[in-house]
Design a protein around this motif. Structure first.
Motif, short mmCIF file in Angstrom:
data_model
loop_
_atom_site.label_atom_id
_atom_site.label_comp_id
_atom_site.label_asym_id
_atom_site.label_seq_id
_atom_site.Cartn_x
_atom_site.Cartn_y
_atom_site.Cartn_z
N CYS A 40 0.83 -1.20 0.00
CA CYS A 40 0.00 0.00 0.00
C CYS A 40 0.87 1.25 0.00
O CYS A 40 0.64 2.19 -0.79
CB CYS A 40 -0.92 -0.02 1.22
SG CYS A 40 -2.04 1.39 1.33
N MET A 41 1.89 1.29 0.86
CA MET A 41 2.75 2.46 0.94
C MET A 41 3.56 2.66 -0.34
O MET A 41 3.76 3.79 -0.79
CB MET A 41 3.67 2.34 2.16
CG MET A 41 2.91 2.38 3.48
SD MET A 41 3.96 2.07 4.92
CE MET A 41 5.01 3.52 4.88
N GLU A 71 -3.14 16.81 2.02
CA GLU A 71 -3.60 15.60 1.36
C GLU A 71 -2.70 14.42 1.73
O GLU A 71 -3.19 13.33 2.06
CB GLU A 71 -3.59 15.81 -0.16
CG GLU A 71 -4.02 14.59 -0.96
CD GLU A 71 -3.91 14.81 -2.45
OE1 GLU A 71 -4.94 14.89 -3.12
OE2 GLU A 71 -2.76 14.92 -2.94
N GLN A 72 -1.38 14.63 1.70
CA GLN A 72 -0.46 13.55 2.02
C GLN A 72 -0.60 13.12 3.48
O GLN A 72 -0.48 11.94 3.80
CB GLN A 72 0.98 13.98 1.74
CG GLN A 72 1.26 14.36 0.30
CD GLN A 72 0.71 13.35 -0.70
OE1 GLN A 72 0.81 12.14 -0.49
NE2 GLN A 72 0.11 13.83 -1.77
N MET A 73 -0.84 14.07 4.36
CA MET A 73 -1.02 13.74 5.77
C MET A 73 -2.25 12.85 5.96
O MET A 73 -2.21 11.87 6.72
CB MET A 73 -1.17 15.02 6.59
CG MET A 73 -1.38 14.79 8.08
SD MET A 73 -1.59 16.35 8.98
CE MET A 73 -3.18 16.91 8.31
N LEU A 74 -3.32 13.17 5.26
CA LEU A 74 -4.54 12.36 5.39
C LEU A 74 -4.37 10.99 4.73
O LEU A 74 -4.77 9.97 5.30
CB LEU A 74 -5.71 13.11 4.75
CG LEU A 74 -6.13 14.41 5.45
CD1 LEU A 74 -7.17 15.15 4.62
CD2 LEU A 74 -6.66 14.14 6.85
N LEU A 75 -3.75 10.96 3.56
CA LEU A 75 -3.58 9.69 2.86
C LEU A 75 -2.60 8.76 3.57
O LEU A 75 -2.67 7.54 3.41
CB LEU A 75 -3.11 9.94 1.43
CG LEU A 75 -4.12 10.63 0.50
CD1 LEU A 75 -3.49 10.94 -0.85
CD2 LEU A 75 -5.37 9.77 0.32
N ALA A 76 -1.72 9.33 4.38
CA ALA A 76 -0.78 8.50 5.13
C ALA A 76 -1.50 7.60 6.13
O ALA A 76 -0.92 6.60 6.59
CB ALA A 76 0.24 9.38 5.86
N GLY A 77 -2.73 7.93 6.46
CA GLY A 77 -3.49 7.10 7.39
C GLY A 77 -4.17 5.91 6.74
O GLY A 77 -4.70 5.04 7.46
N VAL A 78 -4.15 5.83 5.41
CA VAL A 78 -4.85 4.74 4.72
C VAL A 78 -4.28 3.37 5.07
O VAL A 78 -5.05 2.43 5.36
CB VAL A 78 -4.83 4.98 3.20
CG1 VAL A 78 -5.36 3.75 2.44
CG2 VAL A 78 -5.68 6.20 2.85
N PRO A 79 -2.94 3.17 5.09
CA PRO A 79 -2.44 1.83 5.46
C PRO A 79 -2.88 1.40 6.85
O PRO A 79 -3.15 0.22 7.07
CB PRO A 79 -0.92 2.01 5.39
CG PRO A 79 -0.71 3.11 4.40
CD PRO A 79 -1.84 4.06 4.64
N GLY A 80 -2.97 2.34 7.78
CA GLY A 80 -3.44 1.99 9.11
C GLY A 80 -4.89 1.56 9.13
O GLY A 80 -5.27 0.61 9.82
#
Length: 229
Positions: free
Chosen positions: A114-115, A161-170
């Protein structure tokens, strides 16, 4: 039998609906007003830059317009490459461990996939967006202003946007845990985990494809502007 969810469906784009389904938290039914949220995000320095882009003198257009077909073809190519990366096979955890593997250890290959897909999307779409802005600026003074505004908006919005998308793998990790605990509570063999793992892999694919569409929204807008005469 699994208990049916009683949560109210979340309105909005497919990506937001998927993330809401993966999360235990209830999202607000009424999202914040966009103009109010933008006012919070723009500090005075950014506001001045945006004001100059909107109200400043129009730059002179350069000679030579790029071929529309070349831009369309490049966008199609980049999207296809990123979709192939999303669909790439994921190596399962090593099968020779004697102890029952921890869920977090089993999820690691999927987290890494994912990352990696997110990094590829960020890099490729960022370069493509910049090239499209350069082409737009060469078409006319008015389009050069639009390209400048897009550059300011990217500078302001991309970090958030990157800060929010960084939570997707979690969030996907939480979804993986819930599916595994519900589908194979006593299993220690994730290579034969059953339907729950196939469902998770499909859900992860759908989430990454939805994220790809989100990242292509400004690119699609720039392409539309390039086609406008």
């Amino acid at each position: 039998m699994a208990k049916a969810s009683t949560r109210t469906p979340v309105p909005g784009p497919a990506f937001i609906r998927l993330l809401a389904r993966f999360s235990d938290a209830d999202l607000p039914r009424t999202p914040p007003v966009l103009t109010e949220r933008l006012a919070d995000w723009f500090d005075w320095n950014r506001a001045l830059v945006l004001s100059r882009a909107l109200d400043g003198s129009l730059p002179a257009a350069e000679d030579g317009a790029d071929a529309e077909e070349a831009h369309d073809a490049e966008c199609v190519r980049v999207r296809h490459v990123l979709m192939e990366a999303i669909d790439a096979d994921i190596a399962p955890p090593p099968p020779d461990r004697k102890d029952a593997p921890a869920i977090d250890d089993d999820y690691q290959p999927y987290r890494q996939h994912c990352m990696a897909a997110q990094r590829a999307m960020q890099s490729a779409t960022g370069r493509l967006r910049g090239r499209l802005r350069d082409a737009l600026a060469r078409q006319s003074p008015a389009k050069a202003r639009l390209a400048e505004v897009d550059a300011v908006m990217e500078a302001v919005l991309s970090p958030r946007e990157q800060m929010l998308l960084a939570g997707v793998p979690g969030l996907l990790g939480l979804h993986y845990r819930r599916l595994r605990e519900a589908g194979a509570p006593c299993s220690t063999d994730t290579s034969a985990a059953g339907p729950w793992l196939a469902r998770f892999r499909q859900d992860m694919r759908m989430a990454l494809l939805a994220e790809l569409e989100v990242r292509f929204h400004p690119i699609d807008g720039l392409l539309a502007a390039l086609r406008t005469r």
